[in-house]
Scaffold this active site. Structure first.
Site, PDB file in Angstrom:
ATOM      1  N   LYS A 127     -46.642 120.708  26.549  1.00  0.00           N
ATOM      2  CA  LYS A 127     -44.141 120.230  26.109  1.00  0.00           C
ATOM      3  C   LYS A 127     -44.482 121.802  25.195  1.00  0.00           C
ATOM      4  O   LYS A 127     -43.824 121.984  25.278  1.00  0.00           O
ATOM      5  CB  LYS A 127     -44.593 119.553  25.240  1.00  0.00           C
ATOM      6  CG  LYS A 127     -43.283 118.752  24.907  1.00  0.00           C
ATOM      7  CD  LYS A 127     -42.726 117.934  26.272  1.00  0.00           C
ATOM      8  CE  LYS A 127     -41.184 117.386  25.726  1.00  0.00           C
ATOM      9  NZ  LYS A 127     -41.082 116.931  26.960  1.00  0.00           N
TER      10      LYS A 127
ATOM     11  N   GLU B  67     -42.971 111.723  21.193  1.00  0.00           N
ATOM     12  CA  GLU B  67     -43.401 111.845  22.470  1.00  0.00           C
ATOM     13  C   GLU B  67     -44.285 111.366  23.582  1.00  0.00           C
ATOM     14  O   GLU B  67     -45.529 110.604  21.723  1.00  0.00           O
ATOM     15  CB  GLU B  67     -43.811 113.470  23.086  1.00  0.00           C
ATOM     16  CG  GLU B  67     -44.031 114.008  24.140  1.00  0.00           C
ATOM     17  CD  GLU B  67     -43.030 114.585  25.167  1.00  0.00           C
ATOM     18  OE1 GLU B  67     -42.138 114.721  24.175  1.00  0.00           O
ATOM     19  OE2 GLU B  67     -43.006 113.923  26.089  1.00  0.00           O
TER      20      GLU B  67
ATOM     21  N   TYR C 172     -50.339 138.577   2.708  1.00  0.00           N
ATOM     22  CA  TYR C 172     -51.316 137.918   1.286  1.00  0.00           C
ATOM     23  C   TYR C 172     -51.264 138.146   0.378  1.00  0.00           C
ATOM     24  O   TYR C 172     -49.867 138.827   0.058  1.00  0.00           O
ATOM     25  CB  TYR C 172     -52.615 137.498   2.687  1.00  0.00           C
ATOM     26  CG  TYR C 172     -53.083 136.258   2.450  1.00  0.00           C
ATOM     27  CD1 TYR C 172     -51.735 134.804   2.344  1.00  0.00           C
ATOM     28  CD2 TYR C 172     -54.498 136.235   1.979  1.00  0.00           C
ATOM     29  CE1 TYR C 172     -52.955 133.905   2.325  1.00  0.00           C
ATOM     30  CE2 TYR C 172     -55.215 135.247   1.126  1.00  0.00           C
ATOM     31  CZ  TYR C 172     -54.417 133.730   1.494  1.00  0.00           C
ATOM     32  OH  TYR C 172     -55.276 132.600   1.354  1.00  0.00           O
TER      33      TYR C 172
END
Ligand code: NAD
Length: 445
Positions: A97, A139, A41
């Site tokens: 999925k 999907e 960071y």
């Protein structure tokens, strides 16, 4: 608990409630002390930001997670067989999925359900998401809208877009068909194929079997209103509302047959059904009228259009369904994890038809090497090496087609892909051993 007696809905409800999500984000860089955040960071992170700005957007594939991230995007308009249940209710499927993407393909997939029923709004949202991802998986989107969305997004995005309900099913169907035809000794270019159903799955199956060499003139496609042909009363309506189906009505069925499934099946070598749950959508008497050694793919879930034993009794030589409890499961999970592994590994810009065909042949070849027969035309999900071979085939074809941002030799591709495919299994072992993933009842053992 005997597996036949499991009430999957109840077990799934309880475990979903318990775990509250099926995937999570974990670090993949070392954090040994808080000072390390000066690398990951601020201030260090400004370095790669500037690099990407200087070198251009494609550098984001080299300096960030983008190269391995796919979005699983749905508007929730056609979730499983449950219809338009909305984005929130579709989330368990998208998460599932994503879990499959990771476990089988080593792909980091982010489930995204979006409030965007309007196609233009949907396209705008996906286009806006492009900088975060290496590929997009659409999907559970209603048809015919899904055909337009896939075409348009593929055209305007510089990363591959895939719609699994169309292409995933078509891919595994084609792989199975290639091997089934080998067993019966018939040629794809010569067989008469009947498609029962003309929705997301079968419109794509027609497209890709044609690309693979099947003759459209020998195809007959049937939907809920009967055989598609240019003289159908709804032909003008189709032209306007569903040009994909309209083209099929014009380009197939050279014999000009009319009627329904029984008329279509007379003398056919193959039937590929993706229509609505059976049994009884296809009848035994109709299978009896097919040509010698009929091939029957009854893909409707959860119940195939005809039970496999009925099809066999009627003389079918090879039967495939969508179910894991019968031989020859036509299951999308054999396709999308490896296809995405391949395209992400080479940072492909597009998913081309040749890459699709390469994937289908890789699946078919894998089963053939193991020894195909009437009850084994496609591999099963347990065969991890199949995913490696399929992903390598897709990646190699992307390089050959000039759509890969990254070019690797076969050995390098294979090593990298194998490592990524097996990595999640190693992680799972570690997480279980260290109690990071706990097993709660009623998890079936
Ligand atoms: P869809 O809703 O897009 O299309 C269904 C099509 O079937 C429509 O064209 C409709 O007109 C037609 N149809 C309905 N009843 C019919 C009948 N009695 N005779 C002829 N045609 C009929 O759905 P889809 O996404 O294409 O899926 C269709 C079926 O395939 C579903 O049952 C689904 O579960 C199954 N499927 C299985 C797999 C798999 O991996 N096995 C993958 C995708 C879809």
């Amino acid at each position: 608990m005997s597996k036949d007696k499991i009430d999957w809905y109840r077990v799934s409800n309880e475990l979903h409630y318990k775990y509250k999500g099926k995937i999570e984000v974990v670090p993949k860089v070392p954090v040994l002390k808080l000072e390390d955040f000066a690398i990951w960071y601020t201030p260090g992170v400004a370095g790669p930001c500037k690099k990407i700005k200087e070198e251009g957007p494609d550098a984001s594939f080299e300096y960030t997670l983008r190269w391995n991230y796919a979005a699983v995007i749905s508007d929730g308009t056609r979730v499983l067989g449950l219809g338009n249940i909305g984005p929130e209710a579709g989330m368990p499927v998208m998460e599932g999925k994503a879990l499959l993407f990771k476990y089988l393909g080593g792909v980091d997939a982010v489930p995204l359900v979006i409030n965007a029923r309007d196609p233009e709004k949907f396209i705008e949202v996906v286009k806006a998401l492009e900088p975060s991802f290496g590929a997009i998986n659409l999907e559970d989107i209603e048809s015919p809208k899904c055909f337009y969305l896939l075409e348009k997004l593929n055209e305007i995005l510089d990363i591959p877009v895939w719609h699994d309900d169309q292409q995933g099913t078509a891919l595994v169907t084609l792989a199975g068909l290639i091997n089934a035809l080998k067993i019966v000794g018939k040629k794809l270019s010569e067989v008469k194929i009947v498609f029962v159903g003309a929705g997301a799955a079968n419109i794509a199956a027609v497209k890709y079997t044609r690309i693979a060499g099947a003759d459209p003139k020998k195809m007959i496609v049937v939907d809920s209103k009967g055989i598609l042909h240019p003289g159908r009363p709804d032909i003008e309506e189709l032209k306007e509302k569903n040009p994909w189906k309209y083209r099929i009505a014009i380009e197939t069925n050279a014999e000009g047959r009319t009627g329904g499934i029984p008329e279509a099946l007379e003398g056919a070598d193959v039937v590929i059904a993706a229509s609505r749950p059976g049994p009884g959508v296809i009848k035994k008497e109709w299978i009896k009228k097919m040509a010698d050694d009929p091939i029957v793919f009854a893909e409707a879930n959860p119940v195939p259009e005809i039970w496999p034993w009925e099809a066999k009794e009627a003389g079918a030589r090879i039967v495939a369904t969508g179910r894991s409890d019968f031989p020859n499961q036509i299951n999308n999970s054999l396709g999308f994890p490896a296809v995405f592994r391949g395209i992400l590994t080479v940072r492909a810009r597009k998913m081309t038809d040749s890459m699709f065909i390469a994937a289908a042949y890789a699946i078919a070849r894998y089963a053939e090497k193991k020894g195909i027969h009437e009850e084994y035309i496609v591999p099963t999900m347990e065969e991890a090496e199949m995913y490696v071979e399929e992903a390598v085939a897709v990646a190699e074809k992307a390089i050959e087609e000039g759509v890969a941002r990254r070019k690797l030799g076969r050995d390098e591709l294979e090593a990298e892909i194998r490592e990524l495919i097996y990595r999640p299994r190693r992680y799972m072992d570690l997480a279980l051993k260290n109690d990071l993933i706990k097993i709660y009842p009623p998890y079936p053992r």
